[in-house]
Design a protein around this motif. Sequence first.
Motif, PDB file in Angstrom:
ATOM      1  N   PRO A 243       1.012  -1.232   0.119  1.00  0.00           N
ATOM      2  CA  PRO A 243      -0.121  -0.017  -0.050  1.00  0.00           C
ATOM      3  C   PRO A 243       0.769   1.275   0.076  1.00  0.00           C
ATOM      4  O   PRO A 243       0.293   2.232  -0.277  1.00  0.00           O
ATOM      5  N   ASP A 244       2.003   1.193   0.432  1.00  0.00           N
ATOM      6  CA  ASP A 244       2.888   2.327   0.382  1.00  0.00           C
ATOM      7  C   ASP A 244       3.578   2.386  -0.917  1.00  0.00           C
ATOM      8  O   ASP A 244       4.684   3.241  -0.777  1.00  0.00           O
ATOM      9  N   GLY A 245       3.180   1.837  -2.304  1.00  0.00           N
ATOM     10  CA  GLY A 245       3.962   2.405  -3.391  1.00  0.00           C
ATOM     11  C   GLY A 245       4.984   1.484  -3.895  1.00  0.00           C
ATOM     12  O   GLY A 245       5.401   2.051  -5.006  1.00  0.00           O
ATOM     13  N   TYR A 246       5.275   0.307  -3.595  1.00  0.00           N
ATOM     14  CA  TYR A 246       6.302  -0.616  -4.155  1.00  0.00           C
ATOM     15  C   TYR A 246       5.432  -1.423  -5.105  1.00  0.00           C
ATOM     16  O   TYR A 246       4.302  -1.857  -5.009  1.00  0.00           O
ATOM     17  N   LEU A 247       6.176  -1.474  -6.429  1.00  0.00           N
ATOM     18  CA  LEU A 247       5.510  -2.256  -7.493  1.00  0.00           C
ATOM     19  C   LEU A 247       6.587  -3.058  -8.273  1.00  0.00           C
ATOM     20  O   LEU A 247       7.881  -2.788  -8.251  1.00  0.00           O
ATOM     21  N   LEU A 248       6.065  -4.123  -8.843  1.00  0.00           N
ATOM     22  CA  LEU A 248       7.002  -5.103  -9.731  1.00  0.00           C
ATOM     23  C   LEU A 248       6.482  -4.847 -11.054  1.00  0.00           C
ATOM     24  O   LEU A 248       5.493  -4.528 -11.670  1.00  0.00           O
ATOM     25  N   THR A 249       7.799  -4.905 -11.905  1.00  0.00           N
ATOM     26  CA  THR A 249       7.627  -5.054 -13.390  1.00  0.00           C
ATOM     27  C   THR A 249       8.790  -6.000 -13.862  1.00  0.00           C
ATOM     28  O   THR A 249       9.431  -6.662 -13.137  1.00  0.00           O
ATOM     29  N   ASN A 250       9.059  -6.045 -15.141  1.00  0.00           N
ATOM     30  CA  ASN A 250      10.026  -6.680 -15.648  1.00  0.00           C
ATOM     31  C   ASN A 250      11.233  -5.727 -15.738  1.00  0.00           C
ATOM     32  O   ASN A 250      11.074  -4.562 -16.017  1.00  0.00           O
ATOM     33  N   SER A 251      12.347  -6.292 -15.635  1.00  0.00           N
ATOM     34  CA  SER A 251      13.793  -5.656 -15.797  1.00  0.00           C
ATOM     35  C   SER A 251      13.684  -5.219 -17.104  1.00  0.00           C
ATOM     36  O   SER A 251      14.179  -4.230 -17.399  1.00  0.00           O
TER      37      SER A 251
ATOM     38  N   GLY B  19       5.601   7.474  -4.556  1.00  0.00           N
ATOM     39  CA  GLY B  19       5.160   8.176  -3.565  1.00  0.00           C
ATOM     40  C   GLY B  19       3.688   8.405  -3.434  1.00  0.00           C
ATOM     41  O   GLY B  19       3.086   8.725  -4.359  1.00  0.00           O
ATOM     42  N   SER B  20       3.045   8.327  -2.404  1.00  0.00           N
ATOM     43  CA  SER B  20       1.604   8.732  -2.288  1.00  0.00           C
ATOM     44  C   SER B  20       1.384   9.026  -0.710  1.00  0.00           C
ATOM     45  O   SER B  20       1.665   8.442  -0.109  1.00  0.00           O
ATOM     46  N   ALA B  21       0.466  10.014  -0.695  1.00  0.00           N
ATOM     47  CA  ALA B  21      -0.027  10.527   0.771  1.00  0.00           C
ATOM     48  C   ALA B  21      -1.124   9.444   1.147  1.00  0.00           C
ATOM     49  O   ALA B  21      -1.216   9.433   2.252  1.00  0.00           O
ATOM     50  N   GLU B  22      -1.742   8.881   0.275  1.00  0.00           N
ATOM     51  CA  GLU B  22      -2.863   7.839   0.728  1.00  0.00           C
ATOM     52  C   GLU B  22      -2.554   6.245   0.283  1.00  0.00           C
ATOM     53  O   GLU B  22      -1.521   6.276  -0.449  1.00  0.00           O
ATOM     54  N   PRO B  23      -2.949   5.330   1.235  1.00  0.00           N
ATOM     55  CA  PRO B  23      -2.388   4.000   0.784  1.00  0.00           C
ATOM     56  C   PRO B  23      -2.990   3.770  -0.471  1.00  0.00           C
ATOM     57  O   PRO B  23      -3.964   4.145  -0.885  1.00  0.00           O
ATOM     58  N   LEU B  24      -2.258   2.779  -1.159  1.00  0.00           N
ATOM     59  CA  LEU B  24      -2.616   2.523  -2.651  1.00  0.00           C
ATOM     60  C   LEU B  24      -3.219   0.976  -2.633  1.00  0.00           C
ATOM     61  O   LEU B  24      -2.991   0.256  -2.120  1.00  0.00           O
ATOM     62  N   PRO B  25      -4.218   0.749  -3.697  1.00  0.00           N
ATOM     63  CA  PRO B  25      -4.524  -0.649  -4.081  1.00  0.00           C
ATOM     64  C   PRO B  25      -3.329  -1.331  -4.159  1.00  0.00           C
ATOM     65  O   PRO B  25      -2.735  -0.718  -5.120  1.00  0.00           O
ATOM     66  N   HIS B  26      -3.492  -2.471  -3.685  1.00  0.00           N
ATOM     67  CA  HIS B  26      -2.202  -3.383  -4.025  1.00  0.00           C
ATOM     68  C   HIS B  26      -2.706  -4.808  -4.240  1.00  0.00           C
ATOM     69  O   HIS B  26      -3.806  -5.172  -3.666  1.00  0.00           O
ATOM     70  N   ALA B  27      -1.882  -5.692  -4.881  1.00  0.00           N
ATOM     71  CA  ALA B  27      -2.218  -7.034  -5.326  1.00  0.00           C
ATOM     72  C   ALA B  27      -1.775  -8.022  -4.117  1.00  0.00           C
ATOM     73  O   ALA B  27      -0.835  -7.686  -3.360  1.00  0.00           O
ATOM     74  N   GLU B  28      -2.340  -9.051  -3.944  1.00  0.00           N
ATOM     75  CA  GLU B  28      -1.969 -10.072  -3.037  1.00  0.00           C
ATOM     76  C   GLU B  28      -1.104 -11.033  -3.696  1.00  0.00           C
ATOM     77  O   GLU B  28      -1.415 -11.349  -4.696  1.00  0.00           O
ATOM     78  N   LEU B  29       0.142 -11.216  -3.142  1.00  0.00           N
ATOM     79  CA  LEU B  29       0.826 -12.356  -3.767  1.00  0.00           C
ATOM     80  C   LEU B  29       0.496 -13.924  -3.348  1.00  0.00           C
ATOM     81  O   LEU B  29       0.300 -14.007  -2.119  1.00  0.00           O
ATOM     82  N   GLY B  30       0.381 -14.363  -4.432  1.00  0.00           N
ATOM     83  CA  GLY B  30      -0.043 -16.042  -3.955  1.00  0.00           C
ATOM     84  C   GLY B  30       1.226 -16.885  -3.911  1.00  0.00           C
ATOM     85  O   GLY B  30       2.491 -16.505  -3.416  1.00  0.00           O
ATOM     86  N   GLU B  31       1.045 -17.865  -4.005  1.00  0.00           N
ATOM     87  CA  GLU B  31       2.060 -19.021  -3.800  1.00  0.00           C
ATOM     88  C   GLU B  31       2.384 -20.054  -5.237  1.00  0.00           C
ATOM     89  O   GLU B  31       1.247 -20.884  -5.281  1.00  0.00           O
ATOM     90  N   SER B  32       3.259 -19.809  -5.921  1.00  0.00           N
ATOM     91  CA  SER B  32       3.189 -20.526  -7.189  1.00  0.00           C
ATOM     92  C   SER B  32       3.681 -22.012  -7.040  1.00  0.00           C
ATOM     93  O   SER B  32       3.465 -22.900  -7.887  1.00  0.00           O
ATOM     94  N   ALA B  33       4.353 -22.349  -5.834  1.00  0.00           N
ATOM     95  CA  ALA B  33       4.479 -23.781  -5.436  1.00  0.00           C
ATOM     96  C   ALA B  33       3.341 -24.534  -5.250  1.00  0.00           C
ATOM     97  O   ALA B  33       3.565 -25.765  -5.531  1.00  0.00           O
ATOM     98  N   LYS B  34       2.087 -24.009  -5.270  1.00  0.00           N
ATOM     99  CA  LYS B  34       0.834 -24.686  -4.972  1.00  0.00           C
ATOM    100  C   LYS B  34       0.048 -24.808  -6.295  1.00  0.00           C
ATOM    101  O   LYS B  34      -0.942 -25.406  -6.223  1.00  0.00           O
TER     102      LYS B  34
END
Length: 346
Positions: A78-86, A124-139
């Motif tokens: 919620p504090d603005g970290y995100l994933l993408t491709n290198s 950066g964001s003053a408000e909490p951001l919508p974010h995705a839940e990370l699952g488990e690829s092993a399952k």
Amino acid sequence: MGSRPAFIDDLARVPSDDHSAGEIAFDHDDALLDAYSRTVIGALERVQQAVVFVSVERARPGDNTRRGGTGSGFLFTPDGYLLTNSHVVHGATAIRITLADGATHEASLVGDDPSTDLAVLRIGSAEPLPHAELGESAKLRVGQIAIAVGNPLGLAHTVTTGVVSALGRSLRSASGRMIYDVIQTDAALNPGNSGGPLVNSRGQVIGVNTAIIPGAQAICFATAIDTAKWVIMQLFAHGRVRRAYIGVAGTAVPIARKSQRYFALETASGVRVIEVVKGSPAALGGLRVDDTIVAIDGAPVDGVDALQRVLDASRIDRTVEITVLRLTQKLTLRVTPVEPADARSA
């Protein structure tokens, strides 16, 4: 001739005011389609607001002009970290993120790992951001629903669906290193999908969409989210991924139950060595092609992803004990991993 087949007799006895067999089948198929649609819609409601549009600028070598590029990504905190491709952001001089609500932010690069084609950004964001839940690829299981969300060809928030087509694939990254435990899916991907999430029916991210086979029919690949979690922790801790290198290539293989019992193994699978680099720590330590690695320093190794996780920065320049099965023997070999030269110079 004899009596008619039983299924014709059964249909002939259906009262005229009842549904026909064809109508019953149609109603059943319609109900299944509705259930599938509800599943996809529910998953999207959980993840779609976290998906972002990534645009970058890069300097052209030899002049002062800039060239652009686009891709996808998703917020995972919620504090603005995100994933993408290198490959979406590597070498960028400027990175801009557009959120689902249209808001734009300049992003900073926390770190990227070309060897797994993953990168972590921060806005950066003053408000909490919508974010995705990370699952488990092993399952994951082959055949389960897979949903891709991204911005192919600049078409924001495009959704494609399919299934997990295969697990445990290998894919060579731009750095030349093999990415292991890659997810194959037939959820259609196109240029611009890179870095977007592949999610399960619960809306949990199971992979980061990475690559396609050009000219093929829906053969697409995503870096497994369990690999991404490890990379995230490395980037948070060091700003780059530090790896211990021993110089082998391998593939996950099952271990026969009688071997598990005889050798008192804690794992039902291991990593069969398919290549040993000449002069590498593995070669110096006595590893051979067709050895099956089952543990390192007593920690079970049930696949290539586990092998890579165990060979973390803490084992660089420290001798480890590698347990292998070789023909009818269980052996313990002493190997001293090093940090690859390209990583030390990075």
